[in-house]
Scaffold this motif. Structure first.
Motif, short mmCIF file in Angstrom:
data_model
loop_
_atom_site.label_atom_id
_atom_site.label_comp_id
_atom_site.label_asym_id
_atom_site.label_seq_id
_atom_site.Cartn_x
_atom_site.Cartn_y
_atom_site.Cartn_z
N TYR A 57 0.84 -1.20 0.00
CA TYR A 57 0.00 0.00 0.00
C TYR A 57 0.87 1.25 0.00
N LYS A 58 0.60 2.11 -0.95
CA LYS A 58 1.33 3.37 -1.10
C LYS A 58 0.45 4.52 -0.59
N ALA A 59 1.06 5.70 -0.49
CA ALA A 59 0.30 6.86 -0.04
C ALA A 59 -0.85 7.16 -0.98
N SER A 60 -0.65 6.94 -2.28
CA SER A 60 -1.68 7.27 -3.27
C SER A 60 -2.90 6.37 -3.17
N THR A 61 -2.72 5.15 -2.68
CA THR A 61 -3.84 4.21 -2.62
C THR A 61 -4.53 4.23 -1.26
#
Length: 267
Positions: A246-250
């Motif tokens: 999980y990235k910041a964008s998701t």
């Protein structure tokens, strides 16, 4: 081989710079954070693990390993510089290089204003039972080729006001310990400076949770650092299997990885 060479290079840079700047100077290695690192008030060499019960206030002295503890490698099974008994507090300490296996918490513990200049095997390992509460407040860590905080026991680790730079993982819930737990980590007001791989690795199949707020990421314009990675952990000693990243964008999944893009700021 590469990790050990990298460690020796860092140690050489620190030693050479210290000669020119004086013992109390703090040397910033590659990826050093914007946090204000303290200057050491002196140096203490430990040839054996120092056991702490109650409170140890180090007065911002720099503690380094020597003799049997004199390794800055990533070798598994090293002894720590400090062991903290259940309920113990370690504060106002600078851990220099070589750092061996850092700090071991044997039960609930408090680590306050502790700074790792060049992380050895791990900065701190948490080994308490299922109800243990571990607290890390202030401080920072640099140069962790792999993990900063290793969570082998149970309970909840809360980290706040901490700075990390040039690291592999800030936190990892043990993926293959013989005894497994449902573990929790809470990260609040954390300053992260690239390069780094991921902030948190947890075992979703054991019900681990990671909660994030006030995360500031510096120098990662391409957003390569993952916020939360889930794994399928095991009790057999086998390498755990990665499940999701999980990235910041998701944002997170809301179950194991608890954050939204609003919790992550980039500078």
């Amino acid at each position: 081989m590469f990790n050990n060479l990298r460690k020796r290079w860092r140690a050489g840079v620190v030693a050479i710079a210290a000669l020119g700047l004086g013992l109390g100077a703090v040397v910033h290695t590659q990826g050093a954070s914007a946090a204000t690192w303290p200057s050491a008030t002196g140096t203490v060499k430990l040839t054996a693990t120092k056991a702490v019960s109650g409170t140890l206030d180090g007065g911002l002295k720099r503690y380094v390993g020597s003799g049997a503890l004199g390794t800055g490698s990533q070798d598994e099974g090293q002894d720590p510089l400090f062991t903290l008994a259940d309920g113990a507090t370690l504060k106002n300490v600078i851990i220099g290089s070589p750092a061996a296996d850092g700090v071991h918490c044997l039960g609930s513990c408090t680590i306050s204003n502790v700074w790792w200049e060049n992380v050895g095997e791990d900065a701190a390992t948490f080994k308490g039972g299922s109800s243990a509460k571990y607290t890390v407040t202030g401080g920072g860590a640099k140069g962790a080729d792999d993990k900063v905080f290793q969570h082998n026991g149970g309970g909840t680790l809360t980290v706040s006001g901490f700075a990390v730079s040039d690291f592999g993982k800030l936190y990892r819930s043990c993926g293959n310990c013989k005894t497994q737990y449902k573990r929790a980590v809470v990260l609040k007001n954390i300053e992260v400076t690239a390069p780094g791989s991921s902030l948190v690795g947890i075992n979703s199949n054991f019900g681990d949770t990671a909660t994030f707020s006030g995360i500031t990421v510096i120098g990662d314009s391409s957003k390569k650092i993952s916020i939360c990675v889930t794994y399928k952990g095991n009790k057999t000693g086998a390498e755990p299997t990665k499940v999701a990243t999980y990235k910041a964008s998701t944002g997170g999944d809301g179950t194991n990885c608890k954050f939204t893009s609003a919790n992550i700021t980039y500078k």
